[in-house]
Structure formats: structure tokens, C-alpha cells
Design a protein around this motif. Structure first.
Motif, short mmCIF file in Angstrom:
data_model
loop_
_atom_site.label_atom_id
_atom_site.label_comp_id
_atom_site.label_asym_id
_atom_site.label_seq_id
_atom_site.Cartn_x
_atom_site.Cartn_y
_atom_site.Cartn_z
N ALA A 477 0.83 -1.21 0.00
CA ALA A 477 0.00 0.00 0.00
C ALA A 477 0.86 1.26 0.00
CB ALA A 477 -0.92 -0.01 1.22
N ASN A 478 2.04 1.19 0.64
CA ASN A 478 2.89 2.38 0.74
C ASN A 478 4.01 2.37 -0.29
OD1 ASN A 478 1.38 3.27 2.95
ND2 ASN A 478 2.68 2.14 4.40
N ALA A 479 4.12 1.31 -1.08
CA ALA A 479 5.23 1.22 -2.03
C ALA A 479 5.23 2.38 -3.02
CB ALA A 479 5.17 -0.12 -2.77
N ALA A 480 4.05 2.68 -3.58
CA ALA A 480 3.97 3.78 -4.56
C ALA A 480 4.31 5.11 -3.92
CB ALA A 480 2.58 3.82 -5.17
N LYS A 481 3.84 5.30 -2.69
CA LYS A 481 4.11 6.56 -2.01
C LYS A 481 5.59 6.72 -1.72
CE LYS A 481 2.79 9.18 2.12
NZ LYS A 481 1.97 9.17 3.36
N VAL A 482 6.24 5.62 -1.28
CA VAL A 482 7.67 5.68 -1.00
C VAL A 482 8.45 5.92 -2.28
CG1 VAL A 482 9.64 4.33 -0.18
CG2 VAL A 482 7.47 4.25 1.07
N LYS A 483 8.04 5.27 -3.37
CA LYS A 483 8.73 5.45 -4.64
C LYS A 483 8.64 6.90 -5.11
CE LYS A 483 8.93 3.59 -9.34
NZ LYS A 483 8.35 2.60 -10.29
N GLU A 484 7.48 7.48 -4.96
CA GLU A 484 7.30 8.88 -5.35
C GLU A 484 8.12 9.80 -4.46
OE1 GLU A 484 3.26 10.08 -5.27
OE2 GLU A 484 3.68 12.16 -5.86
N LEU A 485 8.19 9.46 -3.18
CA LEU A 485 8.98 10.27 -2.24
C LEU A 485 10.46 10.22 -2.59
CD1 LEU A 485 8.78 12.03 0.31
CD2 LEU A 485 9.07 9.95 1.67
N ILE A 486 10.95 9.02 -2.93
CA ILE A 486 12.36 8.88 -3.31
C ILE A 486 12.64 9.68 -4.58
CG2 ILE A 486 14.10 7.24 -4.09
CD1 ILE A 486 12.87 5.18 -2.24
N LEU A 626 19.05 9.95 4.84
CA LEU A 626 18.29 8.98 5.64
C LEU A 626 16.91 9.55 5.92
CD1 LEU A 626 18.05 6.44 7.46
CD2 LEU A 626 19.07 7.82 9.30
N HIS A 627 15.88 8.81 5.52
CA HIS A 627 14.50 9.20 5.78
C HIS A 627 13.92 8.14 6.73
CE1 HIS A 627 10.46 10.65 5.37
NE2 HIS A 627 10.77 11.50 4.39
N CYS A 628 13.93 8.44 8.03
CA CYS A 628 13.52 7.45 9.03
C CYS A 628 12.03 7.12 8.89
CB CYS A 628 13.83 7.97 10.43
SG CYS A 628 15.58 8.27 10.74
N ASP A 629 11.21 8.14 8.71
CA ASP A 629 9.77 7.90 8.64
C ASP A 629 9.39 7.24 7.32
OD1 ASP A 629 9.36 11.11 10.21
OD2 ASP A 629 9.57 9.13 11.13
N GLY A 630 10.07 7.61 6.22
CA GLY A 630 9.77 7.02 4.93
C GLY A 630 10.33 5.62 4.78
N GLY A 631 11.32 5.26 5.58
CA GLY A 631 11.86 3.91 5.55
C GLY A 631 12.82 3.67 4.40
N PHE A 632 13.74 4.61 4.13
CA PHE A 632 14.73 4.37 3.09
C PHE A 632 15.97 5.21 3.35
CE2 PHE A 632 14.30 8.38 0.89
CZ PHE A 632 12.99 8.75 1.10
N VAL A 633 17.10 4.80 2.77
CA VAL A 633 18.35 5.53 2.83
C VAL A 633 18.95 5.55 1.44
CG1 VAL A 633 19.61 3.46 3.53
CG2 VAL A 633 20.62 5.71 3.91
N LEU A 634 19.39 6.74 1.00
CA LEU A 634 19.94 6.93 -0.34
C LEU A 634 21.43 7.24 -0.24
CD1 LEU A 634 17.18 9.26 -1.85
CD2 LEU A 634 17.24 6.76 -1.83
N PHE A 635 22.22 6.64 -1.14
CA PHE A 635 23.64 6.94 -1.25
C PHE A 635 23.85 7.62 -2.59
CE2 PHE A 635 25.32 4.74 2.42
CZ PHE A 635 24.31 3.85 2.73
N LEU A 636 24.40 8.86 -2.54
CA LEU A 636 24.48 9.71 -3.73
C LEU A 636 25.92 10.13 -3.97
CD1 LEU A 636 21.57 12.06 -2.61
CD2 LEU A 636 21.33 10.10 -4.13
#
Length: 672
Positions: A477-486, A626-636
Motif C-alpha cells: 500500500a505504501n510502495a507507490a508513495k515511497v517510490k514517489e517520495l524517493i 536517511l528518511h527514518c519515517d519514509g523507511g529508506f536511505v539513499l547513497f548519492l
């Protein structure tokens, strides 16, 4: 007397000393009783004083490096100032040792004043004070003595001619004013020790200063100092005055910086004390909750056991009452039979006997009454499991439930602010309403940390597993929202990401013994030798790794890491409960950490001991979002445009720490 001619000398066997302190002092001109007796008293006193000045080094305290003040003696025979030794032992509660020979005493020794050493110190101080007073008195007498004319040796001199190198009274100074031959002579106020202004080799007046040999020279000495840097005396004096003034200003600034540093240390010390008191209160509150939960568990278990005991006792009381009635019934029948046997009338006896024979009484029956063994065993096993949980948590991992602090210390460095960390607690109470009460044994422990608000604390709970929980992907249910947030974050420029910048510093207590920290705990490198770090339960022992001091439980956080010289390193995040030793302590090789690893030109992503190879990139600065509430970490990659290296998706259930791994000599990482 002709101008320029030498003044007449008195006849006698030797030449009269000229312009010396002895020749001009009253004690030299006329032998006065007061002056001679003063010198004789001083000489007698110096001869009679014991040679204590040579013992000054032996009478020095090895702690403060000063002469003993109220000296005391420890059992090993060494002496110290009473105050110095008290301050040294103030912070110790056991294992008291001698500061000089390190001899350890089981109990704190009773300190007694060394009276003999006190008298020796008093005599030494008295001797030193007397000598200083005598020297000061001689200097004052010499300064107060007048300077006499070198011509008549009787009148006081009013001017000194630096050309003639002599001092003159008004009468003998008249030729310098009247005769044109003395017109160019240099006059000045009376000067003592004119011989010190002349070159002892050429007997000429000092006119220059050699900065290389730091000495005054005359004009003839210039030949031997032609390779040196020389300057006139006045210029050298001006240069020296400027240098000393500059040095004085530097010392003033240094003193001000020292005062500021002292004030900063006091402020940090006060803040550390306040933080310690606050965390001490938190610890007391946590243990009170733990005790309350254990007492509640005990009361619930005992209540179930007592209810079962009451049920069984009530059954036994009921059976006992039935058996009592049966006993009374049997006794009544016995009494009737015995009475019938005493009956003399045959007809009446037969009637009664027939009735009594028809009366039957059943045998006494005692039913089987037992307690519910399954319930008792479950309650007892629940208590055993709870005891094992508490024992394991207390004996094995008690240090992991306290905040890791430096020193100084550790003491932590004074410039690193103490972060706010969320609380990660354990549940010590189990459900006592079920007969199958099973409490799993913990495998790891978490850090007891201060809450963000420090006012609202989570209740103590017993997690199903105290190990690092497995991180699954977000729900569908939250996959699309997380993808859009990323995607939205990947489109942001670096300037917008910097608004989430976190001031990350390195935690000294977690650094491996071969990881060197510098530049206010923002730079890390690999040391060629083992560093003498103190033991700490949070320190990595197998892998050259170090964690950030700050942790993040919620919100968005961004930091950058610059790679220098070598690329044999790993950059990532982890839980505070990650192992500190063994194979599971490697970054990315467990379920508690996520990292990007550079092995020369090879780049790979690691999590839960699973590797994924990534395209090569030559970036030297890496950004971590690091997005703690969104549940992801990005390395750039941080260049003109931010490019994504890899992203991890995870539901973070614990506080997350920045983590770094340096596994090759020459590797250097810097935090920005």
C-alpha cells in the motif's frame, strides 16, 4: 688641568680603582662600623646555615613539583603534600596507589603529618627568604649609592661622557662646555659600570649589536662579524622593543584564549553534570518500572497459584464434610442395633431387626483430588524464563544499556554536543493469563538512551526478540508513495538537501584500535600501529570500524563523506545493537546494517550478508540521505549534479547510527 688630559692620580703603591661600586660606596670610602658589621653578620649567617639549598630537589612534591606543603608519608615511604595526595585520591573508591612508585594499597592509608620533614622545609624556606632579602638589600644599597667624579673621586658626578668614558662633577665637567675640543663629546646622566660599555678586546665603546651572536660589539669588531647581521645599538634596541611588545601582545592573546578555554571547560563540565543527573533520573525511573512490572508479574503468578490452591482445599473440605456425615450415619445405625439387641420382647425385637437389616450404608469413598499440574508448571516455568531473561540482560549486556560517553575524556571530547537519542527498552512482563507462558531468551541488547523530549518515556516492554529485527520492504500500500517520495528527493539539488544536514561526529568509544580520529572527531584514518584505546563495551574489536556519535530515530537527515587517497572503505548506517565483535560485527554482513562498499574500483551494496554489485563511479564525495519515517536511505555522488548510487528500503525499528569501515592502510574519510 689641560682639556683632554687625564686627571691626576694619587700617589701610592697601586692605582686607585675607578668608578666601581666599592670605590664609590660609603663602606669603601670610610670604614664605618655599621657597614662592616652588617657584612660580617651576613657572612656568619651564611656559614652557620645548614646546606639545605642542595636538598631542594629532594624536598619537592612529585605531584605539584613545588616545595612540600604539610608533607605526609604513605606506607611505601614516599612523601607528598597533604592536599595534593587528597586530590589525587578524591575520585577513587578502591585500589589506592602511590603516585610515584604505583604501589597499590588494599585500603585507603591513614595519612600522618611528617613533622621532621616539616621542620626541614621550614628551615629551607627561611634560608631562601633570608638570602633573597640580603641580595635585595644589597641591590638597593648599591642603587642608592652616589656616583663619584672620576677626576676628584670626592664630589658626586652630574654627567658621564661616553667619549671619555668617565663621570665628572660640575667643576671638572666645565672643560666639556668651555673648550671646543670637547664639543662633540657625548654626555648623558651619570652611568655606573662604564667598563661594561666598552669592548674588552679593543677597549672601545660598544656601537653595534650582532643579532647572530646576541652580543654588543665595537667598530673594530665588525671585521670579525662581517658575515653577521649587525645594526646600531639604538636600532637594535628599537627592534628588540618591538619584538618584545609583539611577544607581549601574543602572550596577552594566549592568556585570553586560555581563559576562554577554561570557561568553556567549566561550561561543558556543568552540562555534562546536568546530563548525567538527567540520565541518572531516567535510569532510576526505568528500573522502578522494571521492578513494578516484576512485582506485578509475581503477584499475578501467585494469585493464579493461590486460586488453584483454594479450589483444591475447598474440594477437600467438601469431601471431609461428606465423610463426617457418613461417619455419623454409621454411628447412629450402630446405636440402633445395640439398642435392638437389648430388647426382651421377641415380636418387637423381630420387627426392629427386620427394619435394621433392610437399612444399607454405602462404603466411604474418597475421590481423587489433585491440583492442576499443567497450570502450576506453566506458572513456575514463566518465573524461570523471566529470571533467565533478567539474568542474561544484567550479567551479559548491562553496559550496552548505558549511553557511550568519552572521556576526555572519555572521557567524550568537550567540543562534541551530547545528542538526543530515543529510548529503546525491553518488556520484562509476560502474559500470566495463559498456562503456556513462554518467554524467549534474548540474543542481543540495545542501548538505553535518552528520549527526545526527556519528559515522555515509553513503557518498558519485553520484545519478542531482542536481536536486531529483520528489515522487510514497505507494504504494498505504501510502495507507490515511497517510490514517489524517493523520486522527489532525487530531483532536489544539493542546496535543498543541505537543509537536512546533520552535524555528524565520530564516537570515540566505538572506534577500533587501528582507527585514528582527528580534526575534532570528523576525520578517520587507518593507523599502522595499534592505538592504546581504553576498553569499552561499545568498541569494535575485530573490524576497523567506527560509528557516528549521533543517532536518528525519526525525521530526515543528510550528511556527506569525502574519500581521500584510497577507496578501500565502507559507508553506511546501522543499529546501535549491532554486534561489536565476531563475523556479525562487519558492516553489511548482518540484518542490523546497510552499507556501500568500495574495494578499489569495485563498488557493491551490502545488507544481511547479501552483496549486489554496482556500476563503477569515480566520485570522491558521497552523500547519505536517511528518511527514518519514509523507511529508506539513499547513497548519492556529490558532484555538479547528484546521482544515485543505491537505495535501501527498510522499516527502521531502532535508532540508526552513521557507520564507517576502513579496511586498508592509507584510507582516509572526512565528514562534511
Amino acid at each position: 688641568m689641560q682639556p683632554g688630559a687625564d686627571p691626576p692620580r694619587p700617589s701610592g703603591g697601586g692605582e686607585m680603582p675607578r668608578n666601581t661600586p666599592e670605590s664609590r660606596s660609603p663602606s669603601f670610602v670610610s670604614s664605618q662600623p655599621d657597614g662592616s658589621s652588617g657584612r660580617m653578620a651576613t657572612l656568619t649567617k651564611a656559614q652557620s646555615e645548614p646546606n639545605l639549598l642542595a636538598l631542594e630537589e629532594d624536598l619537592t612534591c612529585s605531584i605539584c613539583l613545588s616545595i612540600f606543603d604539610a608533607p605526609v608519608t604513605v606506607p611505601c615511604g614516599h612523601n607528598f603534600c597533604a592536599y595534593c595526595l587528597e586530590q589525587t585520591w578524591a575520585s577513587q573508591v578502591r585500589d589506592f596507589s602511590c603516585p610515584q612508585c604505583r604501589t597499590t594499597f588494599p585500603d585507603r592509608p591513614q595519612l600522618h603529618k611528617n613533622t621532621v620533614l616539616c621542620r626541614v622545609v621550614e628551615q629551607l624556606q627561611g634560608c631562601g627568604d633570608g638570602k633573597e632579602d640580603d641580595e635585595h638589600e644589597e641591590e638597593e644599597q648599591e642603587a642608592a649609592a652616589p656616583i663619584y667624579c672620576d677626576s676628584c673621586l670626592q664630589a658626586a658626578a652630574t654627567q658621564t661622557c661616553l667619549t671619555c668614558m668617565a663621570s665628572f662633577c660640575p667643576e671638572h665637567l666645565r672643560p666639556h662646555y668651555d673648550s671646543p675640543a670637547f664639543r662633540h663629546h657625548q654626555l648623558c646622566p651619570p652611568v655606573r659600570d662604564l667598563q661594561q660599555r666598552k669592548c674588552p678586546q679593543h677597549n672601545k665603546l660598544f656601537e653595534f649589536f650582532c643579532s647572530q651572536h646576541s652580543c654588543c660589539i665595537c667598530s673594530l669588531c665588525l671585521l670579525s662579524h662581517k658575515l653577521c647581521h649587525t645594526s646600531p645599538l639604538q636600532q637594535a634596541k628599537d627592534n628588540a622593543e618591538s619584538a618584545l611588545k609583539k611577544r607581549l601582545a601574543e602572550l596577552h592573546n594566549q592568556s585570553e584564549r586560555s581563559v576562554q578555554a577554561m570557561n568553556s571547560v567549566k561550561t561543558i563540565q556543568r552540562q555534562a553534570a546536568e546530563t548525567a543527573a538527567r540520565k541518572r533520573d531516567l535510569l532510576r525511573a526505568e528500573f522502578l518500572e522494571i521492578k513494578a512490572l516484576i512485582e506485578e508479574k509475581e503477584n499475578q503468578t501467585l494469585k493464579v497459584f493461590m486460586e488453584e490452591e483454594k479450589r483444591v482445599c475447598n474440594k477437600f473440605d467438601y469431601v471431609y464434610k461428606i465423610l463426617g456425615n457418613k461417619k455419623n450415619e454409621i454411628q447412629s445405625l450402630r446405636d440402633q442395633i445395640e439398642m435392638a439387641l437389648t430388647e426382651g420382647d421377641d415380636v418387637l425385637f423381630l420387627k426392629r431387626a427386620a427394619a435394621l437389616q433392610r437399612t444399607s450404608i454405602k462404603e466411604a469413598f474418597v475421590p481423587v483430588i489433585e491440583m492442576d499440574n499443567n497450570m502450576i508448571h506453566a506458572a513456575y516455568q514463566s518465573a524461570i524464563n523471566l529470571k533467565d531473561v533478567v539474568k542474561l540482560a544484567v550479567n551479559v549486556s548491562v553496559d550496552k544499556r548505558t549511553d557511550a560517553k568519552p572521556p576526555p575524556g572519555k572521557t567524550k571530547p568537550p567540543s562534541v554536543p551530547s545528542p538526543n537519542k530515543p529510548v529503546v527498552k525491553k518488556k520484562l512482563a509476560a502474559d500470566s493469563r495463559t498456562h503456556k507462558d513462554k518467554i524467549p531468551h534474548p540474543t542481543k541488547t540495545t542501548l538505553l538512551e535518552e528520549t527526545d523530549t526527556q519528559d515522555k518515556r515509553n513503557p518498558v516492554k519485553l520484545a519478542p526478540s531482542m536481536g536486531a529485527p529483520s528489515m522487510g520492504a514497505p507494504s504494498a500500500a505504501n510502495a507507490a508513495k515511497v517510490k514517489e517520495l524517493i523520486s522527489s528527493f532525487l530531483k532536489k539539488p544539493r542546496a535543498e538537501l543541505l537543509q537536512y544536514a546533520a552535524n555528524v561526529t565520530l564516537d570515540f568509544n566505538t572506534a577500533h584500535s587501528k582507527v585514528a580520529l582527528s580534526e575534532r572527531y570528523t576525520k578517520m584514518s587507518v593507523s599502522d600501529t595499534q592505538l592504546n584505546y581504553n576498553h569499552h563495551p561499545q568498541r569494535f574489536t575485530d573490524c576497523p570500524q567506527v560509528l557516528g556519535f549521533q543517532c536518528f530515530k525519526r525525521g530526515i537527515h543528510y550528511w556527506e563523506v569525502e574519500m581521500q587517497q584510497n577507496n578501500f572503505c565502507g559507508i553506511g548506517i546501522c543499529y546501535g545493537s549491532m554486534e561489536r565483535q565476531g563475523p556479525d560485527s562487519r558492516l553489511g554482513r548482518n540484518s542490523s546494517s546497510w552499507c556501500i562498499e568500495w574495494f578499489n574500483s569495485k563498488i557493491s551494496a551490502w545488507h544481511n550478508d547479501v552483496e549486489k554489485c554496482l556500476p563503477n563511479t569515480k566520485a570522491t564525495k558521497i552523500g547519505v540521505l536517511l528518511h527514518c519515517d519514509g523507511g529508506f536511505v539513499l547513497f548519492l555522488t556529490v558532484e555538479e549534479k547528484l546521482n544515485l548510487i543505491y537505495k535501501f528500503k527498510a522499516q527502521f525499528t531502532e535508532a540508526v547510527y552513521p557507520a564507517f569501515w576502513l579496511f586498508s592502510s592509507g584510507t582516509v574519510l572526512s565528514l562534511w
